[in-house]
Design an enzyme around this catalytic site. Structure first.
Site, PDB file in Angstrom:
ATOM      1  N   GLY A  11      27.558  67.304   6.921  1.00 35.97           N
ATOM      2  CA  GLY A  11      26.302  66.608   7.229  1.00 35.97           C
ATOM      3  C   GLY A  11      25.068  67.472   6.965  1.00 35.97           C
ATOM      4  N   ILE A  13      22.570  69.055   8.976  1.00 31.66           N
ATOM      5  CA  ILE A  13      22.430  70.370   9.625  1.00 31.66           C
ATOM      6  C   ILE A  13      23.713  71.176   9.413  1.00 31.66           C
ATOM      7  CG2 ILE A  13      21.871  71.601  11.756  1.00 31.66           C
ATOM      8  CD1 ILE A  13      20.595  69.013  12.792  1.00 31.66           C
ATOM      9  N   ASP A  32      35.328  66.917   8.996  1.00 27.92           N
ATOM     10  CA  ASP A  32      34.306  65.871   8.850  1.00 27.92           C
ATOM     11  C   ASP A  32      35.033  64.600   8.433  1.00 27.92           C
ATOM     12  OD1 ASP A  32      30.945  66.224   7.904  1.00 27.92           O
ATOM     13  OD2 ASP A  32      32.004  64.306   7.726  1.00 27.92           O
ATOM     14  N   SER A 126      19.935  68.145  21.872  1.00 24.54           N
ATOM     15  CA  SER A 126      18.683  67.637  21.316  1.00 24.54           C
ATOM     16  C   SER A 126      17.572  67.683  22.346  1.00 24.54           C
ATOM     17  CB  SER A 126      18.905  66.189  20.892  1.00 24.54           C
ATOM     18  OG  SER A 126      17.686  65.555  20.622  1.00 24.54           O
ATOM     19  N   TYR A 151      22.058  56.991  22.334  1.00 23.98           N
ATOM     20  CA  TYR A 151      22.228  58.254  21.596  1.00 23.98           C
ATOM     21  C   TYR A 151      21.796  59.427  22.477  1.00 23.98           C
ATOM     22  CZ  TYR A 151      20.535  62.241  18.992  1.00 23.98           C
ATOM     23  OH  TYR A 151      20.264  63.525  18.607  1.00 23.98           O
ATOM     24  N   LYS A 155      23.957  62.828  24.408  1.00 21.66           N
ATOM     25  CA  LYS A 155      23.665  64.276  24.404  1.00 21.66           C
ATOM     26  C   LYS A 155      23.589  64.790  25.842  1.00 21.66           C
ATOM     27  CE  LYS A 155      23.630  64.871  20.012  1.00 21.66           C
ATOM     28  NZ  LYS A 155      24.761  65.574  19.390  1.00 21.66           N
ATOM     29  N   ASN A 181      12.790  68.742  15.848  1.00 20.92           N
ATOM     30  CA  ASN A 181      12.992  67.852  14.689  1.00 20.92           C
ATOM     31  C   ASN A 181      13.308  68.645  13.410  1.00 20.92           C
ATOM     32  OD1 ASN A 181      11.622  66.235  16.734  1.00 20.92           O
ATOM     33  ND2 ASN A 181      11.440  64.694  15.131  1.00 20.92           N
ATOM     34  N   LEU A 202      11.223  60.625   9.786  1.00 20.72           N
ATOM     35  CA  LEU A 202       9.945  60.682   9.069  1.00 20.72           C
ATOM     36  C   LEU A 202      10.055  61.323   7.677  1.00 20.72           C
ATOM     37  CD1 LEU A 202       6.879  60.346   8.979  1.00 20.72           C
ATOM     38  CD2 LEU A 202       6.672  62.492  10.256  1.00 20.72           C
ATOM     39  N   ARG A 233       5.417  66.141  17.143  1.00 22.10           N
ATOM     40  CA  ARG A 233       6.768  66.691  17.270  1.00 22.10           C
ATOM     41  C   ARG A 233       6.753  68.153  16.841  1.00 22.10           C
ATOM     42  NH1 ARG A 233       6.926  62.451  19.209  1.00 22.10           N
ATOM     43  NH2 ARG A 233       8.365  60.698  18.911  1.00 22.10           N
ATOM     44  N   ASP A 300       9.653  55.531  21.144  1.00 23.00           N
ATOM     45  CA  ASP A 300       9.096  56.830  20.746  1.00 23.00           C
ATOM     46  C   ASP A 300       8.300  57.451  21.880  1.00 23.00           C
ATOM     47  OD1 ASP A 300      10.034  57.158  18.212  1.00 23.00           O
ATOM     48  OD2 ASP A 300       8.211  56.515  17.188  1.00 23.00           O
TER      49      ASP A 300
HETATM   50  C1  UD1 Z   1      14.743  61.166  17.004  1.00 21.05           C
HETATM   51  C2  UD1 Z   1      15.320  61.566  18.325  1.00 21.05           C
HETATM   52  C3  UD1 Z   1      15.951  62.922  18.219  1.00 21.05           C
HETATM   53  C4  UD1 Z   1      17.000  62.892  17.171  1.00 21.05           C
HETATM   54  C5  UD1 Z   1      16.360  62.508  15.867  1.00 21.05           C
HETATM   55  C6  UD1 Z   1      17.448  62.443  14.824  1.00 21.05           C
HETATM   56  C7  UD1 Z   1      14.337  60.846  20.409  1.00 21.05           C
HETATM   57  C8  UD1 Z   1      13.149  60.935  21.304  1.00 21.05           C
HETATM   58  N1  UD1 Z   1      14.276  61.583  19.321  1.00 21.05           N
HETATM   59  O1  UD1 Z   1      13.616  62.014  16.779  1.00 21.05           O
HETATM   60  O2  UD1 Z   1      16.551  63.277  19.419  1.00 21.05           O
HETATM   61  O3  UD1 Z   1      17.622  64.141  17.071  1.00 21.05           O
HETATM   62  O4  UD1 Z   1      15.718  61.255  16.001  1.00 21.05           O
HETATM   63  O5  UD1 Z   1      17.641  61.248  14.246  1.00 21.05           O
HETATM   64  O6  UD1 Z   1      15.277  60.156  20.675  1.00 21.05           O
HETATM   65  N2  UD1 Z   1       7.623  58.201  12.171  1.00 21.05           N
HETATM   66  C9  UD1 Z   1       6.699  57.427  11.475  1.00 21.05           C
HETATM   67  N3  UD1 Z   1       7.161  56.678  10.447  1.00 21.05           N
HETATM   68  C10 UD1 Z   1       8.477  56.650  10.048  1.00 21.05           C
HETATM   69  C11 UD1 Z   1       9.396  57.450  10.766  1.00 21.05           C
HETATM   70  C12 UD1 Z   1       8.929  58.218  11.817  1.00 21.05           C
HETATM   71  O7  UD1 Z   1       5.509  57.421  11.777  1.00 21.05           O
HETATM   72  O8  UD1 Z   1       8.812  55.912   9.116  1.00 21.05           O
HETATM   73  C13 UD1 Z   1       7.135  59.050  13.279  1.00 21.05           C
HETATM   74  C14 UD1 Z   1       7.800  58.722  14.608  1.00 21.05           C
HETATM   75  O9  UD1 Z   1       7.096  57.708  15.268  1.00 21.05           O
HETATM   76  C15 UD1 Z   1       7.723  60.078  15.309  1.00 21.05           C
HETATM   77  C16 UD1 Z   1       7.820  61.090  14.167  1.00 21.05           C
HETATM   78  O10 UD1 Z   1       7.493  60.377  12.997  1.00 21.05           O
HETATM   79  O11 UD1 Z   1       6.478  60.237  15.913  1.00 21.05           O
HETATM   80  C17 UD1 Z   1       9.226  61.659  14.017  1.00 21.05           C
HETATM   81  O12 UD1 Z   1      10.154  60.598  13.980  1.00 21.05           O
HETATM   82  P1  UD1 Z   1      11.701  60.818  13.608  1.00 21.05           P
HETATM   83  O13 UD1 Z   1      11.791  61.658  12.386  1.00 21.05           O
HETATM   84  O14 UD1 Z   1      12.357  59.480  13.595  1.00 21.05           O
HETATM   85  O15 UD1 Z   1      12.256  61.699  14.795  1.00 21.05           O
HETATM   86  P2  UD1 Z   1      12.188  61.468  16.380  1.00 21.05           P
HETATM   87  O16 UD1 Z   1      12.060  60.035  16.714  1.00 21.05           O
HETATM   88  O17 UD1 Z   1      11.181  62.412  16.921  1.00 21.05           O
END
Ligand code: UD1
Length: 344
Positions: A11, A13, A32, A126, A151, A155, A181, A202, A233, A300
């Site tokens: 995977g 990480i 895996d 996490s 999820y 953890k 993250n 993201l 984040r 979120d």
């Molecule tokens: C989430 C989980 C984290 C997990 C990770 C892995 C929670 C609180 N967090 O992290 O534990 O390890 O996923 O999958 O459960 N964003 C946008 N647009 C997008 C995608 C994301 O604006 O299309 C923003 C989100 O709103 C957030 C930031 O980007 O503010 C990071 O999002 P993301 O990468 O999905 O990670 P988390 O939600 O922080």
């Protein structure tokens, strides 16, 4: 050569961590089930390190499959357990699948360690266990809140299962790493994140948008109580994160001043907003990103970043890579994937 079993080693990480273990002189056995990963990653690992790790296609939640792997690798000195489902949204839709896989997985790993006399484990936890902390940055002693998703709950429960097991067994030693993250890819662009379907996270969504796979990135919410209104984040370079596992295993093996259960935050100690990520991407790539402000994503949190002083002091670990280089590495990887498609 000391042997380490890495579950989920194909995977995102996991694969970066396997590279760091091999580079540090360990022999790596990967377990895996390829449910969310691609066997070709093994070639990427070999291209970087010159060595293909031993590989078993097996499911950690299946006791028979995992028993077989352990029975053939009783000489392993430690386990690094990544194999788990990780999509927050999917976990809300399919909670039983998440509990079955992630909880049965950690139970099987701990019971096989006991059965085969393997005492050391590094567990992937996490920052999700902190929820929206009242006080920032979060330390390892910050309160653990009720999980926002199945999820996140897997953890939290896994950490409790580990802690209860250790109370009953003084031969086991475990380090749980609470990741913030993870983003970016290996600087060689031989391995990186390989999301299946539409990415939730993201960075892969952003780079897929920039390369033309997705039309537009939605920035989820610009009405948060942060300096630019977008959520914050702690984005940690995946290779830096991988290295935290190597120092954790070294600590478990050395046993110097070790307590049998230790927990560390693994982040940079710095918060970055979604818009700062977008702007940094545009700056390092020279690309204009198509994005729009959208409504907040359900579940979120507003902001979180780590206090990493415990990992700095006890593990001697600190994030090294800049956000710029990390985002650049994610972009180089996305371009490499596009190149591979053209060459097919
Ligand atoms: C989430 C989980 C984290 C997990 C990770 C892995 C929670 C609180 N967090 O992290 O534990 O390890 O996923 O999958 O459960 N964003 C946008 N647009 C997008 C995608 C994301 O604006 O299309 C923003 C989100 O709103 C957030 C930031 O980007 O503010 C990071 O999002 P993301 O990468 O999905 O990670 P988390 O939600 O922080």
């Amino acid at each position: 050569m000391e042997k380490i079993i890495v579950t989920g080693g194909i995977g995102y990480i996991g694969s970066h961590t396997v590279v760091e273990f091999q580079s540090a002189g360990f022999e790596v056995v990967i377990v895996d089930n390829l449910s969310n990963s691609d066997i070709k990653v093994l070639d990427g690992i070999k291209n970087i390190t010159g060595k293909k790790p031993i590989f078993y296609k097996a499911d950690v939640s299946d006791i028979h499959e995992i028993e077989e792997v352990f029975s053939k690798n009783k000489d392993a000195v430690a386990i690094v357990h990544f194999a788990a489902f990780k999509a927050v949204g999917e976990s809300v839709q399919k909670p039983l699948m998440y509990y079955q896989n992630n909880i049965q997985g950690i139970i099987n790993i701990l019971s096989q360690m006991q059965k085969n006399g393997i005492s050391n484990l590094v567990f992937s936890s996490s920052c999700t266990v902190y929820g929206q902390a009242k006080s920032l940055p979060v330390t390892e002693d910050s309160p653990i809140l009720k999980a926002e998703s199945p999820y996140g709950n897997t953890k939290k429960i896994s950490e409790e299962i580990i802690s209860d097991t250790l109370k009953s067994d003084d031969k086991l030693n475990v380090i749980s790493l609470r990741y913030f993250n993870p983003i970016g890819a290996h600087h060689t662009a031989e391995i990186g994140e390989l999301p299946i379907g539409i990415p939730n996270n993201l960075l892969p969504f952003l780079t897929q948008t920039a390369i033309g796979i997705r039309e537009k990135l939605s920035v989820f919410g610009n009405d948060y109580n942060t300096h630019d209104g977008t959520a914050i984040r702690d984005y940690i370079n995946v290779v830096d994160l991988a290295k935290a596992h190597v120092v954790s295993i070294q600590r478990l093996l050395e046993k110097k001043n070790l307590t049998n259960y230790e927990v560390f935050n693994i982040g940079t100690g710095k918060g970055t907003s979604v818009m700062e990520i977008v702007k940094t991407f545009e700056a390092v790539s020279g690309e204009k990103l198509n994005y729009q402000i959208a409504k907040r994503r359900e579940g979120d949190i507003e902001q979180i970043w780590a206090d990493t002083s415990k990992a700095n002091e006890i593990l001697g670990w600190k994030a090294q890579e800049s956000l710029e280089n990390t985002i650049k590495s994610a972009w180089e990887w996305e371009k490499r994937l596009a190149q591979r498609k053209v060459n097919k």
